[in-house]
Design an enzyme around this catalytic site. Structure first.
Site, PDB file in Angstrom:
ATOM      1  N   PHE A 130      -9.313   9.854   3.543  1.00 41.54           N
ATOM      2  CA  PHE A 130      -8.290   9.717   2.512  1.00 41.54           C
ATOM      3  C   PHE A 130      -7.801  11.110   2.130  1.00 41.54           C
ATOM      4  O   PHE A 130      -8.609  12.013   1.887  1.00 41.54           O
ATOM      5  CB  PHE A 130      -8.837   8.981   1.294  1.00 41.54           C
ATOM      6  CG  PHE A 130      -7.758   8.589   0.331  1.00 41.54           C
ATOM      7  CD1 PHE A 130      -6.858   7.589   0.664  1.00 41.54           C
ATOM      8  CD2 PHE A 130      -7.598   9.246  -0.875  1.00 41.54           C
ATOM      9  CE1 PHE A 130      -5.835   7.238  -0.208  1.00 41.54           C
ATOM     10  CE2 PHE A 130      -6.582   8.904  -1.753  1.00 41.54           C
ATOM     11  CZ  PHE A 130      -5.691   7.894  -1.410  1.00 41.54           C
ATOM     12  N   ASP A 207     -17.696   9.103   0.239  1.00 42.57           N
ATOM     13  CA  ASP A 207     -16.676   8.548  -0.654  1.00 42.57           C
ATOM     14  C   ASP A 207     -16.779   7.026  -0.546  1.00 42.57           C
ATOM     15  O   ASP A 207     -16.553   6.456   0.531  1.00 42.57           O
ATOM     16  CB  ASP A 207     -15.288   9.047  -0.246  1.00 42.57           C
ATOM     17  CG  ASP A 207     -14.189   8.584  -1.196  1.00 42.57           C
ATOM     18  OD1 ASP A 207     -14.360   7.543  -1.848  1.00 42.57           O
ATOM     19  OD2 ASP A 207     -13.133   9.239  -1.237  1.00 42.57           O
ATOM     20  N   TYR A 232     -11.142   1.403  -9.963  1.00 37.75           N
ATOM     21  CA  TYR A 232     -10.009   0.480 -10.122  1.00 37.75           C
ATOM     22  C   TYR A 232      -9.768  -0.438  -8.941  1.00 37.75           C
ATOM     23  O   TYR A 232      -8.861  -1.268  -8.975  1.00 37.75           O
ATOM     24  CB  TYR A 232      -8.727   1.257 -10.442  1.00 37.75           C
ATOM     25  CG  TYR A 232      -8.427   2.427  -9.528  1.00 37.75           C
ATOM     26  CD1 TYR A 232      -7.860   2.253  -8.282  1.00 37.75           C
ATOM     27  CD2 TYR A 232      -8.704   3.728  -9.947  1.00 37.75           C
ATOM     28  CE1 TYR A 232      -7.586   3.337  -7.464  1.00 37.75           C
ATOM     29  CE2 TYR A 232      -8.437   4.812  -9.144  1.00 37.75           C
ATOM     30  CZ  TYR A 232      -7.873   4.614  -7.906  1.00 37.75           C
ATOM     31  OH  TYR A 232      -7.610   5.692  -7.091  1.00 37.75           O
ATOM     32  N   LYS A 233     -10.578  -0.337  -7.889  1.00 38.08           N
ATOM     33  CA  LYS A 233     -10.394  -1.234  -6.743  1.00 38.08           C
ATOM     34  C   LYS A 233     -11.292  -2.460  -6.923  1.00 38.08           C
ATOM     35  O   LYS A 233     -11.025  -3.316  -7.765  1.00 38.08           O
ATOM     36  CB  LYS A 233     -10.678  -0.480  -5.449  1.00 38.08           C
ATOM     37  CG  LYS A 233      -9.772   0.734  -5.226  1.00 38.08           C
ATOM     38  CD  LYS A 233     -10.048   1.391  -3.895  1.00 38.08           C
ATOM     39  CE  LYS A 233      -9.381   2.751  -3.760  1.00 38.08           C
ATOM     40  NZ  LYS A 233      -7.915   2.716  -3.832  1.00 38.08           N
ATOM     41  N   ARG A 382      -1.740  -3.613   5.297  1.00 35.79           N
ATOM     42  CA  ARG A 382      -3.126  -3.627   4.854  1.00 35.79           C
ATOM     43  C   ARG A 382      -3.368  -4.800   3.906  1.00 35.79           C
ATOM     44  O   ARG A 382      -2.613  -5.003   2.946  1.00 35.79           O
ATOM     45  CB  ARG A 382      -3.461  -2.306   4.155  1.00 35.79           C
ATOM     46  CG  ARG A 382      -4.935  -2.074   3.937  1.00 35.79           C
ATOM     47  CD  ARG A 382      -5.187  -0.696   3.371  1.00 35.79           C
ATOM     48  NE  ARG A 382      -4.731  -0.578   1.991  1.00 35.79           N
ATOM     49  CZ  ARG A 382      -5.203   0.324   1.125  1.00 35.79           C
ATOM     50  NH1 ARG A 382      -6.112   1.199   1.513  1.00 35.79           N
ATOM     51  NH2 ARG A 382      -4.742   0.378  -0.104  1.00 35.79           N
TER      52      ARG A 382
END
Length: 423
Positions: A130, A207, A232-233, A382
């Site tokens: 990322f 991560d 937040y995921k 995605r």
């Protein structure tokens, strides 16, 4: 006419009827007519969050005012929430803390890891990590005067490729990887790669942004060193929710916190002019915690902790399998759609991705039909599977919508090609 060899929507509905996790869907606010396949980017809103935040605003802040740092336990939220996350990632109590953002936490642990491994000058990661992870590493190496080198492996490297790369260098200080690739969903072997890093004399940073809350892992059993992740995921903490970091107990008293803010002091309310680090994980705190965001994250964590985690993972893999099978069975040849994720379920996180040369437009057309996934440059469609609130019939309906768009070419309308700021 449907192919009689393929399962029907009623077959998928039957899976929902037997789903041991089905009742967890009732914990969430889910708009009518929307199939939400973007929980790997922003989790759905738990029903308890609005009332909890309202209470915090009106009672704890509005009535009790500053007393709530003590009476409502605001000052303890970072540690309390950290231990809740710790239960999801295989951490012991006191090893995980909630603070800041993933980027800032990565800066902290990367700086600490480099200091703990003196005499070594190389950080190894992968090119399709990322971007914020790479940007923070690049910024830190510049800040340290160019004394460290960032080496990037090819996209989606295998465990063998990572092991080979580590064996080619004797100066690797840190191996820094994202456990689940944000574009393809490919899953690294956490224990194997951590062991490879240690054999090479390196410390391991993971991560867990696309892992925590979706996959059962055990950082302790894997003997990892550091980890970061966002709230937040799959943790359903809300947009911009605070992140977390984990530090193995063996490192906690030895590292130097590069962002030595007041709340990471051993006695913050002593107001000493000289910094003295707090014991253990608390020294990774920096500034005053965002209480409203913390209490929202607390509600999100409770939704995940209420579920059987092995059942969650099993449903996640089955949802992915069914989506791949149904899309590939129904998509006509020549549509340009190509699987980007691993076909083997054990090698995927809780998402499935496809390549398409006009992926952005296809995704916008799909969203217009009420099926929300997202697009990742340059060509990735995605789809995230949050098993707590996603149904099997949602998979059937989403696959039908996607393959119909591809057959009809409806995605090629001008409005679907107009790029928004957030994709």
């Amino acid at each position: 006419m449907s192919d009689p060899a393929l399962p029907t929507r009623d077959d998928f509905a039957a899976l929902d009827a037997g789903d041991p996790l089905a009742h967890h869907r009732e914990q969430f606010v889910l708009p009518e007519g929307v199939i939400y396949l973007d929980g790997n980017s922003l989790g759905a809103l738990p029903k308890t969050t609005s009332e909890r935040v309202r209470h915090t605003i009106e009672q704890e802040w509005g009535h009790d005012l500053i007393r709530s740092w003590n009476s409502a336990g605001w000052i303890d939220l970072a540690a309390v929430l950290g231990d809740k996350i710790g239960r999801l990632i295989g951490a012991a109590p006191g090893e995980t803390i909630v603070a800041d953002s993933t980027s800032i936490n990565l800066f902290k642990v990367l700086s600490a890891a480099l200091a703990l491994n003196p005499g070594r000058s190389r950080i190894v990661s992968q090119r399709d990590n990322f971007p914020t992870d790479l940007y923070m590493a690049q910024g830190l190496t510049r800040l340290l005067g160019g004394s460290y080198e960032l080496t990037l492996l090819d996209d989606d490297p295998s465990a063998e490729a990572i092991e080979q790369a580590l064996s080619q260098h004797d100066d690797v200080a840190v191996l820094m990887l994202t456990h689940v690739n944000y574009r393809t969903g490919r899953l690294h072997d956490l224990a194997r790669i951590t062991a490879a890093a240690h054999r090479a004399g390196a410390l391991m940073i993971w991560d867990l942004a696309h892992t925590a809350g979706a996959l059962p892992i055990d950082l302790t059993a894997a003997d990892a060193d550091f980890a970061v992740g966002c709230g937040y995921k799959y943790l359903n903490g809300g947009p911009g929710a605070p992140a977390f970091l984990w530090v193995a107990a063996r490192h906690q008293e030895a590292f130097a916190q590069p962002l030595s803010g007041w709340l990471g002091h051993a006695a913050p309310f002593e107001f000493s002019p000289d910094y003295r680090p707090a014991p253990g994980i608390a020294r990774y705190l920096c500034g005053t915690p965002p209480v409203l965001s913390m209490v929202a994250l607390d509600c999100g964590l409770d939704t995940v902790l209420a579920a059987d985690f092995q059942a969650l993972r099993e449903k996640s893999m089955r949802l992915g399998d069914l989506f791949i099978e149904w899309v590939e069975a129904r998509a006509d040849a020549g549509t340009g759609l190509r699987l980007a994720s691993p076909r083997e379920r054990q090698e995927r996180g809780s998402q499935v991705s496809f390549h398409h040369p006009e992926g952005y437009a296809v995704m916008q057309a799909l969203i217009a039909r009420g099926v929300i996934g997202d697009f990742r440059a340059p060509d990735i469609l995605r789809f995230g599977f949050a098993p707590l609130y996603l149904r099997y019939v949602d998979i059937w309906d989403a696959a039908e919508a996607l393959t119909d768009l591809l057959r009809t070419g409806e995605w090629d309308r001008p409005e679907f090609h107009q790029r928004a700021a957030v994709t």
